[in-house]
Design a protein around this motif. Sequence first.
Motif, PDB file in Angstrom:
ATOM      1  N   GLY A 293     -60.446 -16.350  54.644  1.00 50.44           N
ATOM      2  CA  GLY A 293     -61.295 -15.866  55.724  1.00 50.44           C
ATOM      3  C   GLY A 293     -61.814 -16.948  56.638  1.00 50.44           C
ATOM      4  O   GLY A 293     -62.581 -16.640  57.570  1.00 50.44           O
ATOM      5  N   MET A 294     -61.441 -18.196  56.440  1.00 50.01           N
ATOM      6  CA  MET A 294     -61.905 -19.260  57.310  1.00 50.01           C
ATOM      7  C   MET A 294     -61.084 -19.298  58.599  1.00 50.01           C
ATOM      8  O   MET A 294     -59.901 -18.932  58.617  1.00 50.01           O
ATOM      9  N   ARG A 295     -61.739 -19.751  59.663  1.00 54.74           N
ATOM     10  CA  ARG A 295     -61.051 -19.978  60.932  1.00 54.74           C
ATOM     11  C   ARG A 295     -60.778 -21.482  61.050  1.00 54.74           C
ATOM     12  O   ARG A 295     -61.707 -22.277  61.208  1.00 54.74           O
ATOM     13  N   VAL A 296     -59.534 -21.848  60.939  1.00 52.22           N
ATOM     14  CA  VAL A 296     -59.142 -23.251  60.918  1.00 52.22           C
ATOM     15  C   VAL A 296     -58.146 -23.498  62.037  1.00 52.22           C
ATOM     16  O   VAL A 296     -57.141 -22.788  62.165  1.00 52.22           O
ATOM     17  N   VAL A 297     -58.457 -24.518  62.858  1.00 50.65           N
ATOM     18  CA  VAL A 297     -57.549 -24.961  63.918  1.00 50.65           C
ATOM     19  C   VAL A 297     -56.984 -26.323  63.508  1.00 50.65           C
ATOM     20  O   VAL A 297     -57.740 -27.257  63.247  1.00 50.65           O
ATOM     21  N   VAL A 298     -55.650 -26.412  63.445  1.00 52.92           N
ATOM     22  CA  VAL A 298     -54.995 -27.622  62.975  1.00 52.92           C
ATOM     23  C   VAL A 298     -54.268 -28.290  64.141  1.00 52.92           C
ATOM     24  O   VAL A 298     -53.554 -27.628  64.899  1.00 52.92           O
ATOM     25  N   ASP A 299     -54.452 -29.593  64.274  1.00 51.28           N
ATOM     26  CA  ASP A 299     -53.732 -30.395  65.257  1.00 51.28           C
ATOM     27  C   ASP A 299     -53.105 -31.577  64.514  1.00 51.28           C
ATOM     28  O   ASP A 299     -53.706 -32.626  64.338  1.00 51.28           O
ATOM     29  N   ASN A 300     -51.886 -31.346  64.025  1.00 50.24           N
ATOM     30  CA  ASN A 300     -51.181 -32.357  63.234  1.00 50.24           C
ATOM     31  C   ASN A 300     -50.207 -33.080  64.151  1.00 50.24           C
ATOM     32  O   ASN A 300     -49.177 -32.538  64.552  1.00 50.24           O
ATOM     33  N   HIS A 330     -71.472 -24.872  53.935  1.00 45.99           N
ATOM     34  CA  HIS A 330     -72.635 -25.130  54.777  1.00 45.99           C
ATOM     35  C   HIS A 330     -72.535 -24.540  56.183  1.00 45.99           C
ATOM     36  O   HIS A 330     -73.537 -24.532  56.913  1.00 45.99           O
ATOM     37  N   ALA A 331     -71.349 -24.071  56.579  1.00 49.94           N
ATOM     38  CA  ALA A 331     -71.202 -23.448  57.899  1.00 49.94           C
ATOM     39  C   ALA A 331     -70.211 -22.293  57.812  1.00 49.94           C
ATOM     40  O   ALA A 331     -69.156 -22.307  58.469  1.00 49.94           O
ATOM     41  N   PRO A 332     -70.495 -21.286  57.003  1.00 47.23           N
ATOM     42  CA  PRO A 332     -69.551 -20.167  56.876  1.00 47.23           C
ATOM     43  C   PRO A 332     -69.417 -19.427  58.199  1.00 47.23           C
ATOM     44  O   PRO A 332     -70.384 -19.239  58.932  1.00 47.23           O
ATOM     45  N   GLY A 333     -68.199 -19.022  58.496  1.00 42.65           N
ATOM     46  CA  GLY A 333     -67.934 -18.306  59.736  1.00 42.65           C
ATOM     47  C   GLY A 333     -67.659 -19.197  60.911  1.00 42.65           C
ATOM     48  O   GLY A 333     -67.171 -18.722  61.950  1.00 42.65           O
ATOM     49  N   ALA A 334     -67.968 -20.488  60.844  1.00 39.14           N
ATOM     50  CA  ALA A 334     -67.727 -21.404  61.955  1.00 39.14           C
ATOM     51  C   ALA A 334     -66.267 -21.834  61.972  1.00 39.14           C
ATOM     52  O   ALA A 334     -65.593 -21.897  60.941  1.00 39.14           O
ATOM     53  N   GLU A 335     -65.779 -22.129  63.162  1.00 36.48           N
ATOM     54  CA  GLU A 335     -64.395 -22.577  63.301  1.00 36.48           C
ATOM     55  C   GLU A 335     -64.290 -24.058  62.955  1.00 36.48           C
ATOM     56  O   GLU A 335     -65.031 -24.887  63.473  1.00 36.48           O
TER      57      GLU A 335
END
Length: 406
Positions: A293-300, A330-335
């Motif tokens: 359920g996490m919003r994760v933006v990856v820049d590899n 500590h920051a649920p829901g944050a991207e």
Amino acid sequence: MTPTEYRWLLPSAMAGAELPGDRARSRRTVRDWAVDIAAFLCAAFAGMLTVAAIDADPTTPDAVVFVDSVAGAAACCALWLRRRWPVGLAAALTAVCVVEPVAAGALMVALFSLAVHRPFKPVAIVGAAALIVTPLQPSLRPDPGTSLMASTVIGLLLVLLALSWGMAVRSRRQLVVSLRERARRAEAEAELRAEGAQRLAREAIAREMHDVLAHRLTLLSVHAGALEFRPDAPAAEVARAAGVIRDSAHEALQDLREIIGVLRGPGDSGEGERPQPTLATLGDLIAESRLAGMRVVVDNRVAAPGDAPAATGRTVYRIAQEGLTNARKHAPGAEVTVLVTGGPGRGLGIEVRNPAPTEPFERVPGSGQGLIGLTERATLAGGELDHGPTDGGGFALRARLPWPPA
């Protein structure tokens, strides 16, 4: 005791030190009795030979023979005090031997005992006095069958023999004591090294367990909390959350089994071992977090993640894992933004950043040991790590690691 002060004890350093047998014991052992009786008998035998030689001279009065016998017996009996007062006894017998040749045997035993039980300084003083007065005795009471020069030379040789023999015995005892002390200190140092190695191993295992299990357990906590606060959720969501909980629990058990496998002996089975994570498996970690359920933006921006050194890639994986875990707690829901840059010869950098939480949440307790462990891990890998809050109330975790040229 510091390592600098932890030095071997050399025999030369013990030249003036007190040995275990230097002080008279309140109760003699069987060995002490045997040595004392043997010394007494040797001195008595030498005294009787001297009395017999004096008595054989017809010009010697009977009174002188009687006085010599009594003085010789007293000198031999005084040897029982050689352990308690070796310096005083040797000095007294040195003075007596000037006029009483019968006490010469007792003097030799006393000088030997002095050299064994006392350091060099008192031995040198009393020994020098004995050497100085040695020519006086044959001058005052000459032996009719021996010249003055011969008697003097023999007396000097006997004094030197007794002193040198006693000093040799003392040196050997010093060597034995030194070797025992070395062995004791070596054992103590080995125990300290073993304790240090065990402590380092425990710390390494603890850090690894934290890095690996914290990520899995926070997933369990998040989904279990969702089920607790939304009991009326659709059956599909409940089933999906239960599946994630099941998979996370299974993965946690697998990771725990892998870490505990470090404690196995060389002959133990390696069943259940899995490959260590690398930079190439970072995508699986991101996918797992998104599934939770996490919003994760990856820049590899690394062109060939599989070419990264295994240890460096594993360190980057653990840093990303800890950053995602902290963001989830500590920051649920944050991207969350994960940036990976670098290449051969340019080093490998990673940054995990999240903004401030946008909605109220129940805080998950944390000890802060994860960031400490990551800092140590990055330092051991030859890199550096820094972390801290951002301007908008968020949090950023950055690390830079070496990547040698191809």
